[in-house]
Design an enzyme around this catalytic site. Structure first.
Site, PDB file in Angstrom:
ATOM      1  N   GLU A   1     -17.155  -0.368   2.197  1.00 32.52           N
ATOM      2  CA  GLU A   1     -17.370  -1.471   1.267  1.00 32.52           C
ATOM      3  C   GLU A   1     -17.820  -1.001  -0.115  1.00 32.52           C
ATOM      4  O   GLU A   1     -17.739  -1.754  -1.089  1.00 32.52           O
ATOM      5  CB  GLU A   1     -18.424  -2.434   1.827  1.00 32.52           C
ATOM      6  CG  GLU A   1     -18.000  -3.204   3.069  1.00 32.52           C
ATOM      7  CD  GLU A   1     -17.009  -4.310   2.779  1.00 32.52           C
ATOM      8  OE1 GLU A   1     -16.717  -4.564   1.590  1.00 32.52           O
ATOM      9  OE2 GLU A   1     -16.508  -4.916   3.736  1.00 32.52           O
TER      10      GLU A   1
ATOM     11  N   GLU B   1     -19.490  10.589  22.211  1.00 32.80           N
ATOM     12  CA  GLU B   1     -20.848  10.740  21.701  1.00 32.80           C
ATOM     13  C   GLU B   1     -21.617  11.865  22.384  1.00 32.80           C
ATOM     14  O   GLU B   1     -22.678  12.266  21.924  1.00 32.80           O
ATOM     15  CB  GLU B   1     -21.628   9.441  21.867  1.00 32.80           C
ATOM     16  CG  GLU B   1     -22.017   9.117  23.295  1.00 32.80           C
ATOM     17  CD  GLU B   1     -22.859   7.857  23.398  1.00 32.80           C
ATOM     18  OE1 GLU B   1     -23.915   7.933  24.046  1.00 32.80           O
ATOM     19  OE2 GLU B   1     -22.480   6.815  22.827  1.00 32.80           O
TER      20      GLU B   1
END
Length: 312
Positions: free
Chosen positions: A95, A126
């Site tokens: 953004e 992960e």
């Protein structure tokens, strides 16, 4: 007994100690509620999140100051996480260019498992600490950068590996988790640990914990961008007008900043090639575009300083 069950039980014992994995006594009967009561319960739990974030504002401020310092010396902000935590980091990073007009690559989001993990869960990714270090090496991490490791549990190997590598390089590190005294908090220079308590659904940390992470990430980038001159008053004056909606917003921003008409704002934007900050300076001061550009540059890109300089 095989090693796998032993390892699994050790992990279960570890998870038992995490606040974010506890059972919420307020939602034990949620499976018997009607729709409105379920929503009321979720909303009440969500109402506690902002207060948890408020308690860690000093740590968030320390991280913002470190990020601003990094930006001012040509460094980057790098988020890294797995699952929901990684997706939130990528979202916030993506953004920044359209909102604040910064180049792509100034704020980076890394997610365990790579871009495919944004659309499809790659939760096993992960578990690799070396992968976290490798992803930072791949973007040529330097001591100028700031690395923010994001993990609700605070124990994600991918994030731990990345933070350890960042410290070796000499980069400033911050940890964002929702459990006190977490593993990543112990590694990082700055620990941000909003404790939101057990989730509405046990272990579903995309809920309150994810909301807390999003609030913190919003603060990190927004406050940092304000500090480096990307706003004037509360307006996004470095907005990159890349589509019709954003171009219309650019016109409105020039109007709001200068109290001019829509046609005057459009004319100023046309003169400045849709540079909102420059259009405002031209409109407010009457400077020609090149003089306004030079004034803005001498002010370090801070519009308020440029306006004061032109008025002096």
């Amino acid at each position: 007994m095989s090693a796998a069950p032993e390892g699994r039980r050790a992990l279960m014992s570890e998870l038992d100690q995490l606040v974010s994995e506890g059972r919420n006594p307020s939602t034990m009967g949620i499976d018997q509620m009607g729709t409105r009561d379920i929503l009321t319960t979720i909303n009440a739990e969500d109402g506690t999140v902002a207060r948890a974030v408020e308690k860690v504002l000093p740590a968030i401020a320390d991280a913002v100051d470190a990020i601003v310092s990094a930006f001012n010396r040509g460094g980057r902000l790098i988020y890294m996480g797995a699952g929901t935590s990684g997706r939130l980091g990528v979202l916030d990073a993506s953004e920044c260019p359209p909102t604040f007009g910064v180049p792509y690559g100034m704020v980076i989001g890394l997610i365990a498992g790579g871009p495919d993990a944004l659309m499809r869960a790659a939760e096993g990714a992960e578990d690799s600490g070396p992968a976290g270090a490798a992803d930072l090496k791949a973007i040529d991490l330097t001591e100028k950068d700031v690395v923010v490791g994001i993990a609700v549990s605070g124990r994600t190997p991918y994030v731990i590996g990345g933070l350890n590598y960042a410290r070796e390089i000499g980069a400033v590190t911050a940890a964002l988790s929702c459990n006190p005294a977490s593993a990543i908090a112990g590694i990082a220079d700055i620990a941000i640990s909003p404790v939101v308590g057990p989730e509405v659904l046990t272990g579903s940390t995309r809920m309150k914990s994810g909301t807390a992470q999003k609030l913190v990430l919003n603060m990190l980038t927004t406050a940092s961008m304000i500090r480096i001159g990307k706003t004037y008053q509360n307006l996004m004056v470095d907005l990159h007008a890349s589509n019709k909606k954003l171009l219309a917003r650019a016109v409105r921003i020039v109007m709001q900043a200068t109290e001019c008409s829509a046609s005057e704002a459009e004319a100023a934007l046309e003169k400045t090639n849709n540079d909102v900050k420059l259009a405002i300076l031209v409109q407010l001061t009457g400077l020609d575009v090149e003089a306004a550009r030079a004034t803005l540059q001498s002010a370090g890109g801070f519009l308020r300083r440029a306006i004061d300089t032109a008025a002096a």
